[in-house]
Motif scaffolding. Structure first.
Motif, mmCIF file in Angstrom:
data_model
loop_
_atom_site.group_PDB
_atom_site.id
_atom_site.type_symbol
_atom_site.label_atom_id
_atom_site.label_comp_id
_atom_site.label_asym_id
_atom_site.label_seq_id
_atom_site.Cartn_x
_atom_site.Cartn_y
_atom_site.Cartn_z
ATOM 1 N N ALA A 221 -17.518 -1.136 11.950
ATOM 2 C CA ALA A 221 -18.619 -2.078 12.127
ATOM 3 C C ALA A 221 -18.628 -3.161 11.054
ATOM 4 C CB ALA A 221 -19.952 -1.328 12.105
ATOM 5 N N ARG A 222 -17.570 -3.210 10.270
ATOM 6 C CA ARG A 222 -17.523 -4.188 9.174
ATOM 7 C C ARG A 222 -16.904 -5.506 9.651
ATOM 8 N NH1 ARG A 222 -14.639 -0.193 4.763
ATOM 9 N NH2 ARG A 222 -16.409 1.226 4.435
ATOM 10 N N PRO A 223 -17.452 -6.649 9.188
ATOM 11 C CA PRO A 223 -16.759 -7.922 9.445
ATOM 12 C C PRO A 223 -15.535 -8.037 8.542
ATOM 13 C CG PRO A 223 -18.668 -8.287 8.039
ATOM 14 C CD PRO A 223 -18.706 -6.831 8.422
ATOM 15 N N LYS A 224 -14.635 -8.923 8.899
ATOM 16 C CA LYS A 224 -13.531 -9.221 7.978
ATOM 17 C C LYS A 224 -14.119 -9.803 6.701
ATOM 18 C CE LYS A 224 -9.609 -10.120 11.044
ATOM 19 N NZ LYS A 224 -8.586 -11.118 11.461
ATOM 20 N N LEU A 225 -13.712 -9.251 5.560
ATOM 21 C CA LEU A 225 -14.218 -9.735 4.281
ATOM 22 C C LEU A 225 -13.169 -10.662 3.660
ATOM 23 C CD1 LEU A 225 -16.475 -9.700 2.210
ATOM 24 C CD2 LEU A 225 -15.429 -7.666 1.177
ATOM 25 N N LEU A 226 -13.450 -11.959 3.712
ATOM 26 C CA LEU A 226 -12.510 -12.969 3.254
ATOM 27 C C LEU A 226 -13.007 -13.607 1.954
ATOM 28 C CD1 LEU A 226 -11.858 -14.696 6.707
ATOM 29 C CD2 LEU A 226 -10.578 -12.810 5.652
ATOM 30 N N VAL A 227 -12.071 -14.100 1.162
ATOM 31 C CA VAL A 227 -12.387 -14.672 -0.156
ATOM 32 C C VAL A 227 -11.803 -16.075 -0.229
ATOM 33 C CG1 VAL A 227 -12.057 -14.432 -2.644
ATOM 34 C CG2 VAL A 227 -12.410 -12.392 -1.231
ATOM 35 N N TYR A 228 -12.594 -17.007 -0.779
ATOM 36 C CA TYR A 228 -12.128 -18.389 -0.895
ATOM 37 C C TYR A 228 -12.599 -18.994 -2.214
ATOM 38 C CZ TYR A 228 -11.730 -23.414 -0.270
ATOM 39 O OH TYR A 228 -11.434 -24.737 -0.456
ATOM 40 N N GLY A 229 -11.704 -19.792 -2.828
ATOM 41 C CA GLY A 229 -12.078 -20.542 -4.023
ATOM 42 C C GLY A 229 -11.119 -21.703 -4.201
ATOM 43 N N PHE B 62 -11.373 -9.607 -9.306
ATOM 44 C CA PHE B 62 -10.316 -8.621 -9.063
ATOM 45 C C PHE B 62 -9.512 -8.349 -10.334
ATOM 46 C CE2 PHE B 62 -11.074 -11.057 -5.184
ATOM 47 C CZ PHE B 62 -11.426 -10.037 -4.301
ATOM 48 N N SER B 63 -9.105 -7.093 -10.485
ATOM 49 C CA SER B 63 -8.307 -6.697 -11.649
ATOM 50 C C SER B 63 -6.822 -6.948 -11.426
ATOM 51 C CB SER B 63 -8.537 -5.220 -11.969
ATOM 52 O OG SER B 63 -8.172 -4.406 -10.859
ATOM 53 N N GLY B 64 -6.410 -7.015 -10.164
ATOM 54 C CA GLY B 64 -5.001 -7.222 -9.874
ATOM 55 C C GLY B 64 -4.743 -7.166 -8.385
ATOM 56 N N LEU B 65 -3.467 -7.172 -8.016
ATOM 57 C CA LEU B 65 -3.087 -7.190 -6.605
ATOM 58 C C LEU B 65 -3.581 -5.959 -5.865
ATOM 59 C CD1 LEU B 65 -1.609 -8.513 -4.267
ATOM 60 C CD2 LEU B 65 0.534 -7.508 -5.112
ATOM 61 N N ALA B 66 -3.471 -4.803 -6.485
ATOM 62 C CA ALA B 66 -3.923 -3.568 -5.834
ATOM 63 C C ALA B 66 -5.419 -3.629 -5.529
ATOM 64 C CB ALA B 66 -3.599 -2.364 -6.722
ATOM 65 N N ASP B 67 -6.185 -4.198 -6.450
ATOM 66 C CA ASP B 67 -7.636 -4.320 -6.249
ATOM 67 C C ASP B 67 -7.943 -5.249 -5.082
ATOM 68 O OD1 ASP B 67 -10.300 -3.847 -6.803
ATOM 69 O OD2 ASP B 67 -10.454 -5.463 -8.265
ATOM 70 N N ILE B 68 -7.188 -6.348 -4.965
ATOM 71 C CA ILE B 68 -7.382 -7.254 -3.827
ATOM 72 C C ILE B 68 -7.087 -6.526 -2.523
ATOM 73 C CG2 ILE B 68 -6.608 -9.396 -2.729
ATOM 74 C CD1 ILE B 68 -5.873 -10.452 -5.492
ATOM 75 N N ARG B 69 -5.987 -5.781 -2.483
ATOM 76 C CA ARG B 69 -5.609 -5.054 -1.272
ATOM 77 C C ARG B 69 -6.674 -4.038 -0.869
ATOM 78 N NH1 ARG B 69 0.635 -3.739 -2.969
ATOM 79 N NH2 ARG B 69 1.619 -5.585 -2.032
ATOM 80 N N ASN B 70 -7.305 -3.439 -1.850
ATOM 81 C CA ASN B 70 -8.300 -2.402 -1.563
ATOM 82 C C ASN B 70 -9.640 -2.957 -1.118
ATOM 83 O OD1 ASN B 70 -6.563 -0.280 -2.213
ATOM 84 N ND2 ASN B 70 -7.158 -0.291 -4.379
ATOM 85 N N ARG B 71 -9.952 -4.203 -1.523
ATOM 86 C CA ARG B 71 -11.327 -4.661 -1.331
ATOM 87 C C ARG B 71 -11.469 -5.948 -0.514
ATOM 88 N NH1 ARG B 71 -15.212 -4.890 -6.066
ATOM 89 N NH2 ARG B 71 -13.686 -6.206 -7.124
ATOM 90 N N ALA B 72 -10.393 -6.540 -0.079
ATOM 91 C CA ALA B 72 -10.518 -7.788 0.698
ATOM 92 C C ALA B 72 -9.594 -7.744 1.903
ATOM 93 C CB ALA B 72 -10.189 -8.988 -0.188
#
Length: 594
Positions: free
Chosen positions: A398-406, A418-428
């Motif tokens: 039931a979650r929407p896609k969680l996207l990040v922009y800057g 984010f702490s690193g690539l692994a953190d991005i993969r886990n949370r976005a």
């Protein structure tokens, strides 16, 4: 008698010539006493002036070039003076000259020294003028590469005059500082009774420390206080084309928890200029939803925590977590959000989107970079963490896609989550970062650890399996069709000074100037110590004055970048073309109206 008369006739003429020569020499000495030139400094200053006229990343007009070249020449003059001093104090006394050389030097006529000095001045002037003429040709080359109107050649020789005025002014200021040092030294010697040998270096230290403390303390705080006050007044301004929304899907509407008057100038524009469902449907050819735009300004709540709480509460109120895509945006400086990026993702998903952004400063990006970088990262991290906590509490299906922009400094704030690539993969579920500053931590790690043999301007990291760098749409498909989710894209142009400016340019040559130049960078651009640092620094405030697809202008590739990061199933090339047309027209309209 005749012989005596003949031999005596030249003597009065010789005396007249000698008097004329002495008058000329005295005139030169008077000029020297007024200007106190250091000829070694003059030569080095001319070299720095000429080097600063070589091409940089962006085209420059003659006046701006003169200011920049004057600063560089002043630095060169200071280095030349230091070299001359070092020669006189430590090198020359240790050299034993043959007696014949010392005698010849002592007996040299005064006019020969004047002629030598005059030759140096004339040679420096000729070199500067010739370099300014060549510089106009380099500037035309850059404008041709960027598809811009050429810079006028007519004014470029005036660069020498502007540069000379700047050099004179800065040298005059530096001599005032030297006098101040001498005054402090005398005071330390006479009043405090410090021996002269210690008073001199101590006087320098006292003046330098006082200047640093004054700049970092009183002057810097005063400057940013004034700037903050000035731009906070601008923040209260509302464009005539920014009208309070009535739709509940917008912050600032009557139903909103973030009141219209608290959103700031950029926030009010952001929420009032979204395409509505009807406009989106006309582009996509299918029924559309009303897109959600959530925004919290600096005055919407007191402090970062409260501000982000308001933003998340607004997401709850608008039922943003029920949309297909939720985009967390880190703003730049005054709270600006790029229209191109916002509209592109809304059209791509037929309006079934929610965009959330917060303001962290009153200052524009250039000043925010100097004073508010920590604020941008704190805001980016806090906003994303709170959105993520609420998002992750939902059932996975039931979650929407969680996207990040800057974009620009916004990408730095966004990276702070984010702490690193692994953190991005886990949370976005997807990330788009545009025109990242060279100081971005994650960007620097990816570029530094790029695959061997790949260039810095278009690096490949880990075979492009997760992270990709691109300046154009075709580069998004490289190096392989295999691209794992979540996809992370950095957009960066070879000619963007925001991406390539770094203090390291002072004394080390970057890879991007060792490698083949980018397609919109002059092949004649080279690295020179100190000079290139100031050249690229001077490009920063003009990064968006060039044509699309160059410098810090990414609007023409952002829609395709979003499609690469988070393309919906029903996305077609025909729809992509219609979206790109609509987005570019919207961006052009915004530039006219704002």
């Amino acid at each position: 008698m005749t012989t005596a008369d003949t031999s005596s006739t030249p003597r009065p003429v010789a005396r007249e010539d000698a008097a004329h020569d002495n008058l000329f020499i005295r005139g030169i000495h008077l000029v020297e006493r007024f200007f106190h030139p250091n000829y070694t400094g003059l030569v080095v200053a001319t070299m720095f002036f000429g080097l600063s006229l070589t091409p940089s990343l962006l085209p420059r007009d003659w006046f701006f070039q003169g200011l920049l070249s004057g600063i560089n020449a002043t630095i060169g003059y200071g280095l030349g003076c230091a070299l001359a001093l070092a020669w006189r104090k430590w090198v020359a006394p240790r050299i034993t000259w043959p007696e014949q050389v010392r005698t010849a030097w002592a007996r040299r006529p005064g006019w020969s020294l004047v002629a030598g000095k005059s030759a140096i001045v004339v040679a420096c002037l000729i070199f500067a003028v010739l370099m300014s003429i060549q510089s106009s040709k380099w500037q035309r080359q850059i404008t041709d590469l960027m598809g811009m109107a050429p810079v006028s050649d007519a004014g470029y020789p005036r660069t020498v005059l502007i540069g000379a005025v700047v050099v004179g002014l800065l040298i005059w200021i530096s001599r005032l500082v030297v006098r101040l040092v001498r005054t402090v030294t005398r005071a330390l010697n006479q009043w405090v009774r410090i021996p002269a040998a210690f008073a001199r270096p101590l006087g320098v230290i006292v003046v330098v420390v006082a200047a640093v403390l004054l700049f970092n303390g009183v002057l810097a705080k005063g400057f940013f206080a004034v700037a903050n006050s000035a731009f906070s007044a601008r923040n209260s301004h509302t464009s005539a084309h920014a009208v309070q929304p009535t739709l509940p899907e917008r912050s600032g509407s009557p139903d909103s928890l973030a009141k219209w008057e608290t959103l700031g100038s950029e926030g009010r524009w952001f929420v009032s200029n979204a395409p509505n469902a009807l406009a989106i449907g006309q582009v996509t050819g299918t029924p559309a939803r009303e897109p959600i735009r959530v925004y919290a300004g600096l005055e919407s709540a007191d402090g970062v925590e409260a501000q982000t709480d308001v933003a998340v509460a607004e997401l709850e109120r608008t039922k943003a977590f029920e949309r297909e895509a939720l985009v967390v945006i880190s703003t730049t400086g005054t709270g600006w959000v790029d229209t191109t990026s916002a509209v592109a993702v809304e059209l791509m998903y037929g309006g079934d989107t929610a965009l959330v952004a917060t303001q962290y400063s009153y200052l524009p990006s250039a000043l925010s970079f100097l004073s508010d970088r920590d604020k941008s990262m704190t805001m980016g991290r806090t906003l994303f963490d709170k959105v993520y906590d609420r998002w992750s509490a939902l059932p996975e299906d039931a979650r929407p896609k969680l996207l990040v922009y800057g974009e620009s400094l916004g990408s730095q704030g966004s990276e702070g989550a984010f702490s690193g690539l692994a953190d991005i993969r886990n949370r976005a579920d997807g990330v788009l970062w545009v025109g990242p500053p060279n100081s971005n931590r994650l960007w620097s790690e990816f570029v530094t650890r790029r695959d061997p043999g790949t260039d810095e301007i278009t690096p490949i990291y880990a075979d492009g399996m997760s992270v990709r760098f691109a300046a154009s749409a075709d580069q998004l498909a490289q190096p392989t069709p295999v691209w794992n989710d979540p996809r992370i894209v950095y957009l960066q142009h070879a000619s963007d000074p925001v991406v390539w400016w770094s203090p390291d340019l002072l004394f080390s040559q970057p890879d991007w100037l060792r490698e083949k130049r980018g397609p919109d960078v002059s092949p004649a651009m080279s690295w020179y110590p100190i000079v290139t640092f100031w050249q690229v620094a001077a490009d920063l405030p003009r990064a968006q004055t060039v044509s699309d697809g160059h410098g810090h202008n990414y609007g023409n590739v952002v829609p395709e970048a979003w499609a690469a990061v988070a393309q919906p199933p029903d996305y077609t090339p025909e729809l992509a073309a219609r979206i790109e047309t609509f987005v570019l027209e919207a961006a052009a309209t915004e530039r006219q109206l704002k």
